[in-house]
Structures are given as C-alpha cells and as structure tokens.
Design a protein around this motif. Structure first.
Motif, mmCIF file in Angstrom:
data_model
loop_
_atom_site.group_PDB
_atom_site.id
_atom_site.type_symbol
_atom_site.label_atom_id
_atom_site.label_comp_id
_atom_site.label_asym_id
_atom_site.label_seq_id
_atom_site.Cartn_x
_atom_site.Cartn_y
_atom_site.Cartn_z
ATOM 1 N N LYS A 24 0.330 -1.182 -0.120
ATOM 2 C CA LYS A 24 0.443 -0.551 -0.128
ATOM 3 C C LYS A 24 1.244 0.890 0.256
ATOM 4 C CE LYS A 24 -3.001 2.783 3.295
ATOM 5 N NZ LYS A 24 -3.527 3.044 4.308
ATOM 6 N N LEU A 25 2.195 1.625 0.965
ATOM 7 C CA LEU A 25 2.710 2.137 0.739
ATOM 8 C C LEU A 25 3.396 2.675 -0.233
ATOM 9 C CD1 LEU A 25 4.235 2.168 4.490
ATOM 10 C CD2 LEU A 25 2.733 3.937 3.735
ATOM 11 N N GLY A 26 3.913 1.713 -1.300
ATOM 12 C CA GLY A 26 4.461 1.318 -2.422
ATOM 13 C C GLY A 26 3.749 2.071 -3.423
ATOM 14 N N LEU A 27 2.397 1.948 -3.677
ATOM 15 C CA LEU A 27 1.343 2.384 -4.256
ATOM 16 C C LEU A 27 1.387 3.730 -4.549
ATOM 17 C CD1 LEU A 27 -0.768 -0.601 -4.164
ATOM 18 C CD2 LEU A 27 -0.107 0.178 -6.146
ATOM 19 N N HIS A 28 1.771 4.036 -2.727
ATOM 20 C CA HIS A 28 0.607 5.985 -2.795
ATOM 21 C C HIS A 28 1.725 6.164 -2.982
ATOM 22 C CE1 HIS A 28 -2.535 5.234 0.612
ATOM 23 N NE2 HIS A 28 -3.258 4.288 -0.867
ATOM 24 N N ASN A 29 3.088 5.419 -3.180
ATOM 25 C CA ASN A 29 4.615 6.479 -3.238
ATOM 26 C C ASN A 29 4.411 6.683 -4.563
ATOM 27 O OD1 ASN A 29 5.597 6.551 -1.094
ATOM 28 N ND2 ASN A 29 6.736 5.322 -0.667
ATOM 29 N N LEU A 30 3.601 5.580 -5.633
ATOM 30 C CA LEU A 30 3.461 6.159 -7.111
ATOM 31 C C LEU A 30 2.146 6.626 -7.727
ATOM 32 C CD1 LEU A 30 3.995 2.345 -8.017
ATOM 33 C CD2 LEU A 30 5.914 4.541 -8.368
ATOM 34 N N GLN A 31 1.330 7.920 -6.497
ATOM 35 C CA GLN A 31 0.931 7.935 -6.953
ATOM 36 C C GLN A 31 -0.934 7.715 -7.120
ATOM 37 O OE1 GLN A 31 4.092 9.575 -7.316
ATOM 38 N NE2 GLN A 31 3.284 10.562 -5.854
ATOM 39 N N MET A 32 -0.447 6.172 -6.648
ATOM 40 C CA MET A 32 -1.729 5.390 -5.928
ATOM 41 C C MET A 32 -2.915 5.518 -5.663
ATOM 42 S SD MET A 32 -0.599 2.813 -8.708
ATOM 43 C CE MET A 32 0.629 2.423 -10.012
ATOM 44 N N ASP A 33 -3.321 6.755 -5.208
ATOM 45 C CA ASP A 33 -3.757 7.424 -3.373
ATOM 46 C C ASP A 33 -5.234 6.814 -3.233
ATOM 47 O OD1 ASP A 33 -1.499 8.353 -2.843
ATOM 48 O OD2 ASP A 33 -1.730 10.456 -2.990
ATOM 49 N N ALA A 34 -5.706 6.158 -4.639
ATOM 50 C CA ALA A 34 -6.995 6.029 -4.316
ATOM 51 C C ALA A 34 -7.134 4.189 -4.127
ATOM 52 C CB ALA A 34 -7.863 5.555 -6.227
ATOM 53 N N ASN A 37 -6.458 -0.486 1.925
ATOM 54 C CA ASN A 37 -6.359 -1.631 2.419
ATOM 55 C C ASN A 37 -6.325 -2.530 1.831
ATOM 56 O OD1 ASN A 37 -7.141 -3.154 5.039
ATOM 57 N ND2 ASN A 37 -9.608 -4.021 3.655
ATOM 58 N N VAL A 38 -4.734 -2.876 1.338
ATOM 59 C CA VAL A 38 -4.545 -3.890 0.683
ATOM 60 C C VAL A 38 -3.865 -5.385 1.753
ATOM 61 C CG1 VAL A 38 -1.963 -4.489 -0.998
ATOM 62 C CG2 VAL A 38 -3.210 -2.409 -1.044
ATOM 63 N N ARG A 39 -4.624 -5.971 0.552
ATOM 64 C CA ARG A 39 -4.231 -7.694 1.348
ATOM 65 C C ARG A 39 -3.412 -8.268 0.900
ATOM 66 N NH1 ARG A 39 -5.137 -6.866 7.274
ATOM 67 N NH2 ARG A 39 -5.081 -9.064 7.135
ATOM 68 N N ILE A 40 -2.685 -9.132 1.235
ATOM 69 C CA ILE A 40 -1.845 -9.960 0.733
ATOM 70 C C ILE A 40 -2.078 -11.364 0.603
ATOM 71 C CG2 ILE A 40 0.657 -10.939 -0.776
ATOM 72 C CD1 ILE A 40 0.036 -7.783 -1.426
ATOM 73 N N GLY A 41 -2.082 -12.184 0.469
ATOM 74 C CA GLY A 41 -2.380 -13.932 -0.162
ATOM 75 C C GLY A 41 -1.554 -14.405 -0.387
ATOM 76 N N LYS A 42 -2.779 -16.024 -0.385
ATOM 77 C CA LYS A 42 -1.445 -17.552 -1.000
ATOM 78 C C LYS A 42 -3.403 -17.841 -2.104
ATOM 79 C CE LYS A 42 -0.410 -19.388 2.202
ATOM 80 N NZ LYS A 42 0.279 -20.647 3.204
ATOM 81 N N HIS A 43 -2.568 -18.157 -3.399
ATOM 82 C CA HIS A 43 -3.451 -18.727 -4.342
ATOM 83 C C HIS A 43 -2.648 -20.395 -4.379
ATOM 84 C CE1 HIS A 43 -6.734 -19.278 -7.186
ATOM 85 N NE2 HIS A 43 -5.829 -19.772 -8.041
ATOM 86 N N ILE A 44 -3.997 -21.313 -4.122
ATOM 87 C CA ILE A 44 -2.674 -22.258 -4.854
ATOM 88 C C ILE A 44 -3.899 -23.123 -5.544
ATOM 89 C CG2 ILE A 44 -1.774 -24.448 -3.483
ATOM 90 C CD1 ILE A 44 -2.345 -22.741 -0.910
ATOM 91 N N THR A 45 -3.224 -23.836 -7.036
ATOM 92 C CA THR A 45 -4.115 -24.595 -7.678
ATOM 93 C C THR A 45 -3.630 -26.338 -7.547
ATOM 94 O OG1 THR A 45 -2.782 -24.308 -9.694
ATOM 95 C CG2 THR A 45 -4.642 -23.195 -9.342
ATOM 96 N N LEU A 46 -4.474 -27.231 -7.488
ATOM 97 C CA LEU A 46 -4.077 -28.860 -7.156
ATOM 98 C C LEU A 46 -5.026 -28.922 -7.688
ATOM 99 C CD1 LEU A 46 -5.632 -29.735 -4.694
ATOM 100 C CD2 LEU A 46 -3.774 -28.462 -2.987
ATOM 101 N N GLU A 47 -5.018 -30.187 -8.365
ATOM 102 C CA GLU A 47 -5.845 -31.745 -8.849
ATOM 103 C C GLU A 47 -5.787 -32.866 -7.396
ATOM 104 O OE1 GLU A 47 -4.414 -32.771 -12.668
ATOM 105 O OE2 GLU A 47 -5.359 -31.345 -13.605
ATOM 106 N N VAL A 48 -6.933 -32.808 -7.838
ATOM 107 C CA VAL A 48 -7.250 -34.063 -6.846
ATOM 108 C C VAL A 48 -8.161 -35.342 -7.725
ATOM 109 C CG1 VAL A 48 -8.546 -34.527 -4.646
ATOM 110 C CG2 VAL A 48 -8.384 -32.523 -5.009
ATOM 111 N N ASP A 49 -7.819 -36.165 -7.344
ATOM 112 C CA ASP A 49 -8.421 -37.729 -7.934
ATOM 113 C C ASP A 49 -9.312 -38.452 -6.527
ATOM 114 O OD1 ASP A 49 -9.357 -39.355 -9.461
ATOM 115 O OD2 ASP A 49 -6.735 -40.954 -9.386
#
Length: 83
Positions: A24-34, A37-49
């Motif tokens: 969020k701070l990095g985005l604000h430094n790039l003048q993206m003040d709009a 509430n940035v949240r970082i997570g994980k996205h996992i894909t897997l196959e199930v038999d």
C-alpha cells in the motif's frame, strides 16, 4: 475423476498484514492514493483424484486445514471444477 481446486488463503482481517501495508505504501508513493486496505495472500491450485465431488471437497478441505493454511492466523476458501 480429477478435480481442479482453486484455493485462496488470506490473513484474517483482525491480523496485521505487514506485506500488504508495505505494498500500500509503495502504491501511494506511485501516486495511486485511491488504493487502500491492501491484503496479501496465497493462491494455490491443485488437482485431486476422487470418485465424487464431495470426496474431492473433503480432501481439499483436509489439506487446507492440516497444511496449506495456518488456521490461527489465516482463513481459506476454495472452488472445485472438473479438470
């Protein structure tokens, strides 16, 4: 039958997300003040038999609870579709 699981693991809302705050701070430094509430997570894909979709759901849910998510700090959601 094979199923494709798309799993999202996110830090619980009441837990501080320092990585999200840094982005969020990095985005604000790039003048993206709009952006807020940035949240970082994980996205996992897997196959199930599995024989049934219900069995595949139980397997993915078990994998999330036992390994993929730290249930004290994180929550998860997932979707299943035939692979």
């Amino acid at each position: 039958m094979k199923y494709l699981a798309q799993i999202d693991v996110m830090t619980r809302k009441e837990i501080l997300d320092p990585q999200g705050k840094a982005v969020k701070l990095g985005l604000h430094n790039l003048q993206m003040d709009a952006i807020d509430n940035v949240r970082i997570g994980k996205h996992i894909t897997l196959e199930v038999d599995a024989e049934t979709e219900d069995q595949a759901r139980q397997t993915v849910d078990s994998a999330c609870r036992q390994l993929l998510a730290n249930l004290i700090m994180e929550e998860y959601t997932f979707t299943l579709q035939p692979a």
